[in-house]
Design a protein around this motif. Sequence first.
Motif, PDB file in Angstrom:
ATOM      1  N   THR A 122      -2.332 -15.494  21.355  1.00 57.07           N
ATOM      2  CA  THR A 122      -0.934 -15.878  21.542  1.00 57.07           C
ATOM      3  C   THR A 122      -0.021 -15.186  20.551  1.00 57.07           C
ATOM      4  N   ARG A 123      -0.572 -14.664  19.458  1.00 56.77           N
ATOM      5  CA  ARG A 123       0.236 -14.000  18.443  1.00 56.77           C
ATOM      6  C   ARG A 123      -0.006 -12.502  18.421  1.00 56.77           C
ATOM      7  N   ASN A 124      -0.718 -12.007  19.417  1.00 58.58           N
ATOM      8  CA  ASN A 124      -1.135 -10.613  19.364  1.00 58.58           C
ATOM      9  C   ASN A 124      -0.813  -9.871  20.663  1.00 58.58           C
ATOM     10  N   ILE A 125       0.258 -10.288  21.331  1.00 59.21           N
ATOM     11  CA  ILE A 125       0.670  -9.654  22.579  1.00 59.21           C
ATOM     12  C   ILE A 125       1.773  -8.642  22.291  1.00 59.21           C
ATOM     13  N   ASP A 126       1.533  -7.402  22.686  1.00 63.91           N
ATOM     14  CA  ASP A 126       2.505  -6.326  22.499  1.00 63.91           C
ATOM     15  C   ASP A 126       3.053  -5.950  23.872  1.00 63.91           C
ATOM     16  N   ILE A 127       4.184  -6.532  24.226  1.00 63.45           N
ATOM     17  CA  ILE A 127       4.754  -6.349  25.565  1.00 63.45           C
ATOM     18  C   ILE A 127       5.159  -4.901  25.801  1.00 63.45           C
ATOM     19  N   GLU A 128       5.834  -4.310  24.836  1.00 64.38           N
ATOM     20  CA  GLU A 128       6.311  -2.945  25.009  1.00 64.38           C
ATOM     21  C   GLU A 128       5.161  -1.972  25.232  1.00 64.38           C
ATOM     22  N   SER A 129       4.108  -2.081  24.434  1.00 60.59           N
ATOM     23  CA  SER A 129       2.967  -1.174  24.564  1.00 60.59           C
ATOM     24  C   SER A 129       2.273  -1.330  25.909  1.00 60.59           C
ATOM     25  N   ALA A 130       2.176  -2.559  26.389  1.00 64.58           N
ATOM     26  CA  ALA A 130       1.538  -2.799  27.681  1.00 64.58           C
ATOM     27  C   ALA A 130       2.321  -2.130  28.807  1.00 64.58           C
ATOM     28  N   TYR A 131       3.636  -2.223  28.763  1.00 64.83           N
ATOM     29  CA  TYR A 131       4.462  -1.593  29.805  1.00 64.83           C
ATOM     30  C   TYR A 131       4.413  -0.063  29.702  1.00 64.83           C
ATOM     31  N   ILE A 132       4.351   0.447  28.482  1.00 60.12           N
ATOM     32  CA  ILE A 132       4.217   1.902  28.314  1.00 60.12           C
ATOM     33  C   ILE A 132       2.906   2.386  28.933  1.00 60.12           C
ATOM     34  N   ALA A 133       1.822   1.655  28.674  1.00 60.78           N
ATOM     35  CA  ALA A 133       0.518   2.017  29.234  1.00 60.78           C
ATOM     36  C   ALA A 133       0.530   1.907  30.756  1.00 60.78           C
TER      37      ALA A 133
END
Length: 269
Positions: free
Chosen positions: A163-174
């Motif tokens: 819950t504290r380790n979600i990187d939204i921007e990186s996921a969308y970039i990938a």
Amino acid sequence: MSLERSRIWRNQTLPGVELLSASYIKFEFSKHWHDELAIGIIEDGAEGLFYRGNNILVPKHHIVAINPSEVHTGFAGAPKGWRYRMFYFDLPTLVKQFEYTDLPMAPIIDKPVIDDLHLFNELLQLHLSLEISSFDLTKGSLLAITLEKLFTKYGSIKPVDNTRNIDIESAYIAKDFIHDNWERNPSLLELEAVSGCTKFQLIRSFKELFGITPHQLLLLVKVKKAKKLLSEGMSCVETSLTCGFYDQSHFSRNFKLAFGVTPSNYMCS
């Protein structure tokens, strides 16, 4: 004809991992040890081992873990013997998998027999991906997923608070990178580079946001594109090449997993 068989090999994508697929009925291993971490999955029957001064039994759908330099044997634990698959992870490969994280890593698993059907199935998928034609992203993602789970649940690494380790921007970039490069075979290392986060964090973030892993998205995009091309009259062979599959069996297997029919049957429908 003997029902006993064995095959050992290495996959060029992961040269630091030796793989064994075998079925034994009467064969027995003498006392020995491995310099590598040995992780096995029992597909059928049961394996017996003499390990750490005791005879232990590893039944069907269980995982066996033998730490480096631990002396052990191996023998049939059931009348029909045992059918199993093994990974032998050399230590530099394990260290490299966790080198860009702040997770301290020791190649030790806490217990020799693990009852975890979900992890068993993930290890089976990984082993199969290293035996048959598979994308590098599939192999890299499954390796990261299984090793992180193995060491956080049964080894030396503390679990991460997702819950504290979600990187939204990186996921969308990938995600965008996969859609922009679906024709070829992007690797997990490429996704790490373009997203700017570790493979572990990226896979967790990706699955949390989109419900699937990066390699599952790549396969879905490829087969959806393939379905469109087939519907427009392109041949199976040409479609397979255009969509970047390794061979016809690789294409057919993944197409059927997505749509329930083979590409040739879809063309005839």
